[in-house]
Write a protein that holds these residues in place. Structure first.
Motif, PDB file in Angstrom:
ATOM      1  N   TYR A   1       3.554   0.497  12.776  1.00  0.00           N
ATOM      2  CA  TYR A   1       2.488   1.492  12.838  1.00  0.00           C
ATOM      3  C   TYR A   1       2.902   2.688  13.687  1.00  0.00           C
ATOM      4  N   ILE A   2       3.580   2.418  14.779  1.00  0.00           N
ATOM      5  CA  ILE A   2       3.998   3.501  15.672  1.00  0.00           C
ATOM      6  C   ILE A   2       5.036   4.387  14.994  1.00  0.00           C
ATOM      7  N   SER A   3       6.017   3.780  14.342  1.00  0.00           N
ATOM      8  CA  SER A   3       7.031   4.597  13.675  1.00  0.00           C
ATOM      9  C   SER A   3       6.431   5.377  12.507  1.00  0.00           C
ATOM     10  N   ALA A   4       5.479   4.793  11.787  1.00  0.00           N
ATOM     11  CA  ALA A   4       4.813   5.514  10.703  1.00  0.00           C
ATOM     12  C   ALA A   4       4.016   6.691  11.262  1.00  0.00           C
ATOM     13  N   PHE A   5       3.345   6.473  12.373  1.00  0.00           N
ATOM     14  CA  PHE A   5       2.573   7.538  13.015  1.00  0.00           C
ATOM     15  C   PHE A   5       3.483   8.667  13.480  1.00  0.00           C
ATOM     16  N   ILE A   6       4.604   8.319  14.071  1.00  0.00           N
ATOM     17  CA  ILE A   6       5.524   9.338  14.585  1.00  0.00           C
ATOM     18  C   ILE A   6       6.136  10.145  13.441  1.00  0.00           C
ATOM     19  N   VAL A   7       6.642   9.480  12.416  1.00  0.00           N
ATOM     20  CA  VAL A   7       7.286  10.188  11.303  1.00  0.00           C
ATOM     21  C   VAL A   7       6.275  11.043  10.550  1.00  0.00           C
ATOM     22  N   GLY A   8       5.130  10.469  10.196  1.00  0.00           N
ATOM     23  CA  GLY A   8       4.101  11.237   9.505  1.00  0.00           C
ATOM     24  C   GLY A   8       3.581  12.388  10.358  1.00  0.00           C
ATOM     25  N   GLY A   9       3.415  12.118  11.641  1.00  0.00           N
ATOM     26  CA  GLY A   9       2.958  13.162  12.560  1.00  0.00           C
ATOM     27  C   GLY A   9       3.950  14.297  12.694  1.00  0.00           C
ATOM     28  N   LEU A  10       5.233  13.970  12.746  1.00  0.00           N
ATOM     29  CA  LEU A  10       6.248  15.027  12.840  1.00  0.00           C
ATOM     30  C   LEU A  10       6.272  15.904  11.589  1.00  0.00           C
ATOM     31  N   ILE A  11       6.086  15.288  10.433  1.00  0.00           N
ATOM     32  CA  ILE A  11       6.031  16.072   9.194  1.00  0.00           C
ATOM     33  C   ILE A  11       4.836  17.029   9.247  1.00  0.00           C
ATOM     34  N   CYS A  12       3.702  16.542   9.715  1.00  0.00           N
ATOM     35  CA  CYS A  12       2.515  17.388   9.833  1.00  0.00           C
ATOM     36  C   CYS A  12       2.685  18.471  10.889  1.00  0.00           C
ATOM     37  N   VAL A  13       3.352  18.147  11.987  1.00  0.00           N
ATOM     38  CA  VAL A  13       3.598  19.134  13.041  1.00  0.00           C
ATOM     39  C   VAL A  13       4.463  20.266  12.516  1.00  0.00           C
ATOM     40  N   VAL A  14       5.489  19.933  11.739  1.00  0.00           N
ATOM     41  CA  VAL A  14       6.344  20.976  11.158  1.00  0.00           C
ATOM     42  C   VAL A  14       5.516  21.904  10.266  1.00  0.00           C
ATOM     43  N   ALA A  15       4.644  21.326   9.445  1.00  0.00           N
ATOM     44  CA  ALA A  15       3.789  22.141   8.577  1.00  0.00           C
ATOM     45  C   ALA A  15       2.870  23.033   9.406  1.00  0.00           C
ATOM     46  N   GLN A  16       2.294  22.483  10.462  1.00  0.00           N
ATOM     47  CA  GLN A  16       1.386  23.272  11.298  1.00  0.00           C
ATOM     48  C   GLN A  16       2.119  24.398  12.006  1.00  0.00           C
ATOM     49  N   ILE A  17       3.316  24.127  12.488  1.00  0.00           N
ATOM     50  CA  ILE A  17       4.114  25.173  13.135  1.00  0.00           C
ATOM     51  C   ILE A  17       4.448  26.278  12.137  1.00  0.00           C
ATOM     52  N   LEU A  18       4.799  25.901  10.916  1.00  0.00           N
ATOM     53  CA  LEU A  18       5.084  26.904   9.886  1.00  0.00           C
ATOM     54  C   LEU A  18       3.849  27.757   9.589  1.00  0.00           C
ATOM     55  N   MET A  19       2.678  27.138   9.543  1.00  0.00           N
ATOM     56  CA  MET A  19       1.456  27.905   9.270  1.00  0.00           C
ATOM     57  C   MET A  19       1.103  28.833  10.431  1.00  0.00           C
ATOM     58  N   ASP A  20       1.355  28.383  11.668  1.00  0.00           N
ATOM     59  CA  ASP A  20       0.972  29.167  12.839  1.00  0.00           C
ATOM     60  C   ASP A  20       1.955  30.287  13.172  1.00  0.00           C
ATOM     61  N   THR A  21       3.227  30.091  12.882  1.00  0.00           N
ATOM     62  CA  THR A  21       4.240  31.041  13.340  1.00  0.00           C
ATOM     63  C   THR A  21       4.842  31.906  12.240  1.00  0.00           C
ATOM     64  N   THR A  22       4.530  31.627  11.004  1.00  0.00           N
ATOM     65  CA  THR A  22       5.061  32.436   9.907  1.00  0.00           C
ATOM     66  C   THR A  22       3.908  32.949   9.057  1.00  0.00           C
ATOM     67  N   LYS A  23       4.231  33.798   8.117  1.00  0.00           N
ATOM     68  CA  LYS A  23       3.216  34.307   7.195  1.00  0.00           C
ATOM     69  C   LYS A  23       3.182  33.493   5.904  1.00  0.00           C
ATOM     70  N   LEU A  24       3.815  32.309   5.927  1.00  0.00           N
ATOM     71  CA  LEU A  24       3.810  31.447   4.752  1.00  0.00           C
ATOM     72  C   LEU A  24       2.407  30.918   4.496  1.00  0.00           C
ATOM     73  N   THR A  25       2.005  30.930   3.243  1.00  0.00           N
ATOM     74  CA  THR A  25       0.712  30.364   2.876  1.00  0.00           C
ATOM     75  C   THR A  25       0.854  28.848   2.759  1.00  0.00           C
ATOM     76  N   PRO A  26      -0.265  28.129   2.853  1.00  0.00           N
ATOM     77  CA  PRO A  26      -0.188  26.675   2.672  1.00  0.00           C
ATOM     78  C   PRO A  26       0.434  26.270   1.336  1.00  0.00           C
ATOM     79  N   ALA A  27       0.199  27.046   0.296  1.00  0.00           N
ATOM     80  CA  ALA A  27       0.781  26.720  -1.007  1.00  0.00           C
ATOM     81  C   ALA A  27       2.307  26.825  -0.972  1.00  0.00           C
ATOM     82  N   ARG A  28       2.822  27.819  -0.286  1.00  0.00           N
ATOM     83  CA  ARG A  28       4.282  27.959  -0.185  1.00  0.00           C
ATOM     84  C   ARG A  28       4.883  26.846   0.665  1.00  0.00           C
ATOM     85  N   ILE A  29       4.176  26.459   1.703  1.00  0.00           N
ATOM     86  CA  ILE A  29       4.648  25.354   2.536  1.00  0.00           C
ATOM     87  C   ILE A  29       4.659  24.068   1.719  1.00  0.00           C
ATOM     88  N   LEU A  30       3.650  23.871   0.885  1.00  0.00           N
ATOM     89  CA  LEU A  30       3.601  22.706  -0.004  1.00  0.00           C
ATOM     90  C   LEU A  30       4.838  22.681  -0.893  1.00  0.00           C
TER      91      LEU A  30
END
Length: 118
Positions: free
Chosen positions: A3-32
């Motif tokens: 559970y911990i490793s699943a949380f960490i890996v899934g969380g890191l993927i989500c963190v990368v997406a959130q950082i891309l949304m916050d720091t770039t002009k990429l739309t959520p569709a482009r990030i997808l």
């Protein structure tokens, strides 16, 4: 520990997406699209399978896993049917996920009142 490793890996993927949304002009569709493409590339080289071994559901549920599934199905299709299998294999591999997305999206549109953002 799974559970911990699943949380960490899934969380890191989500963190990368959130950082891309916050720091770039990429739309959520482009990030997808970027995530699905990266999953397909990493899956094609066999790297994403190692991430799945580490993260389990944390790596199989997010968007890169969809790209990984497409790549694996296309590779299998090429092995079975030649070049045409690159197209048919990907479609076969993604059919379940696409069908579920359409069905549940339609169901949610019936239950809730969808509105555009203003």
């Amino acid at each position: 520990m799974d559970y911990i490793s699943a949380f960490i890996v899934g969380g890191l993927i989500c963190v990368v997406a959130q950082i891309l949304m916050d720091t770039t002009k990429l739309t959520p569709a482009r990030i997808l699209v970027i995530f699905v493409t990266l999953g397909a590339i990493l899956g094609g080289f066999g790297i994403y399978d190692k991430l799945i071994e580490i993260g389990g559901a944390g790596a199989t549920i997010p968007l890169p896993s969809f790209g990984n599934g497409l790549a694996k199905a296309a590779i299998k299709g090429v092995k079975e049917n030649g070049l045409i299998g690159a197209f048919t294999g990907g479609i076969e591999g993604a059919a379940g996920g696409i069908t579920a997305a359409i069905f549940f999206g339609y169901l949610m549109a019936l239950i809730f009142n969808p509105k555009t953002k203003q």
